[in-house]
Design a protein around this motif. Sequence first.
Motif, PDB file in Angstrom:
ATOM      1  N   ARG A 112     -16.695  22.804 -26.860  1.00 54.58           N
ATOM      2  CA  ARG A 112     -16.107  22.623 -28.187  1.00 54.58           C
ATOM      3  C   ARG A 112     -16.355  23.847 -29.067  1.00 54.58           C
ATOM      4  O   ARG A 112     -15.448  24.303 -29.780  1.00 54.58           O
ATOM      5  N   VAL A 113     -17.567  24.400 -29.017  1.00 49.14           N
ATOM      6  CA  VAL A 113     -17.884  25.578 -29.824  1.00 49.14           C
ATOM      7  C   VAL A 113     -17.003  26.753 -29.414  1.00 49.14           C
ATOM      8  O   VAL A 113     -16.456  27.478 -30.268  1.00 49.14           O
ATOM      9  N   ILE A 114     -16.863  26.962 -28.120  1.00 47.41           N
ATOM     10  CA  ILE A 114     -16.051  28.085 -27.630  1.00 47.41           C
ATOM     11  C   ILE A 114     -14.596  27.911 -28.037  1.00 47.41           C
ATOM     12  O   ILE A 114     -13.939  28.848 -28.514  1.00 47.41           O
ATOM     13  N   ALA A 115     -14.062  26.706 -27.877  1.00 53.09           N
ATOM     14  CA  ALA A 115     -12.670  26.447 -28.249  1.00 53.09           C
ATOM     15  C   ALA A 115     -12.450  26.617 -29.749  1.00 53.09           C
ATOM     16  O   ALA A 115     -11.451  27.213 -30.185  1.00 53.09           O
ATOM     17  N   ASP A 116     -13.382  26.111 -30.547  1.00 52.10           N
ATOM     18  CA  ASP A 116     -13.249  26.209 -32.001  1.00 52.10           C
ATOM     19  C   ASP A 116     -13.265  27.662 -32.475  1.00 52.10           C
ATOM     20  O   ASP A 116     -12.703  27.993 -33.525  1.00 52.10           O
ATOM     21  N   ALA A 117     -13.916  28.544 -31.699  1.00 52.28           N
ATOM     22  CA  ALA A 117     -13.969  29.966 -32.043  1.00 52.28           C
ATOM     23  C   ALA A 117     -12.728  30.720 -31.579  1.00 52.28           C
ATOM     24  O   ALA A 117     -12.604  31.930 -31.839  1.00 52.28           O
ATOM     25  N   GLY A 118     -11.815  30.036 -30.881  1.00 55.36           N
ATOM     26  CA  GLY A 118     -10.625  30.700 -30.367  1.00 55.36           C
ATOM     27  C   GLY A 118     -10.904  31.573 -29.153  1.00 55.36           C
ATOM     28  O   GLY A 118     -10.102  32.447 -28.821  1.00 55.36           O
TER      29      GLY A 118
END
Length: 281
Positions: free
Chosen positions: A51-57
């Motif tokens: 989720r963190v990686i995805a939220d950072a684009g």
Amino acid sequence: MFGRDRVELKTPEQVLLMRRAGLVVADALAAARAAAVPGATTADLDAVAARVIADAGAQPSFLGYHDYPATICVSVNDEVVHGIPSARVLRPGDVVSIDCGAIVEGWHGDSALTVVLPEADPADVQLSAVTERAMWDGIAALASGAGLADRLGVVGEAVEQAVEAAAADGGPQLGIVQDYVGHGIGSAMHQPPDVLNYRTRERGIRLKPGMCLAIEPMITRGDPATDVLDDDWTVVTGDGSRAAHWEHSVALHEGGIWVLTAVDGGAAELAARGVAVAPLA
């Protein structure tokens, strides 16, 4: 850039992209570390990091790499590295190593840490602490008073000295895993050169600005020999002893070194070792 089997030298602009990837990794690891509590599953940690990686684009480096099925690696107790997240429930006293990679605009960051869950065995806490100290000593060895050290072999020398010093101070004899080593990193997650965590007669390649290296000692409470489980990924100690894994990605540039996956660039830990980091332009 160089051809096959040659070390990739990055431009300052490319290193800045790697810094962005490194900070995404730092955030994902911090979140996964906070989620690593008794009762959580290793898949829970994977979901948090994803989720963190995805939220950072950004994109995960590990997912799909040679068909690896998850965003992070979570290795527990006798698992050294490459543990696949699953329904395994974390228990009090577990030694949990979390390895994460992320990609920003084609450039990679890679880092790992180990956490010992309460109620912790003091020997496991010491194992993780020695491994982390050895990593930072290896990173510090990349720098000289005026810039970069001369040869890559200084890393393995520093890591082994740190493990020996811990034993000389009354600590246990620990094993340095030799089957898995650090590596170059950049437009691919794993690149030349190999970065050994132990001393050899070879001094290693000459260090140059533009190199980016992942420094990652893996240390065990017993024999350092390893086996691979039937999933073809999970690496375990052959004798069942517990293991720890710490890693940071480091940029070498004209001014010195900067730790790409540390929020402060490695300033605090390296200052304690007499090394001033050289921020990126």
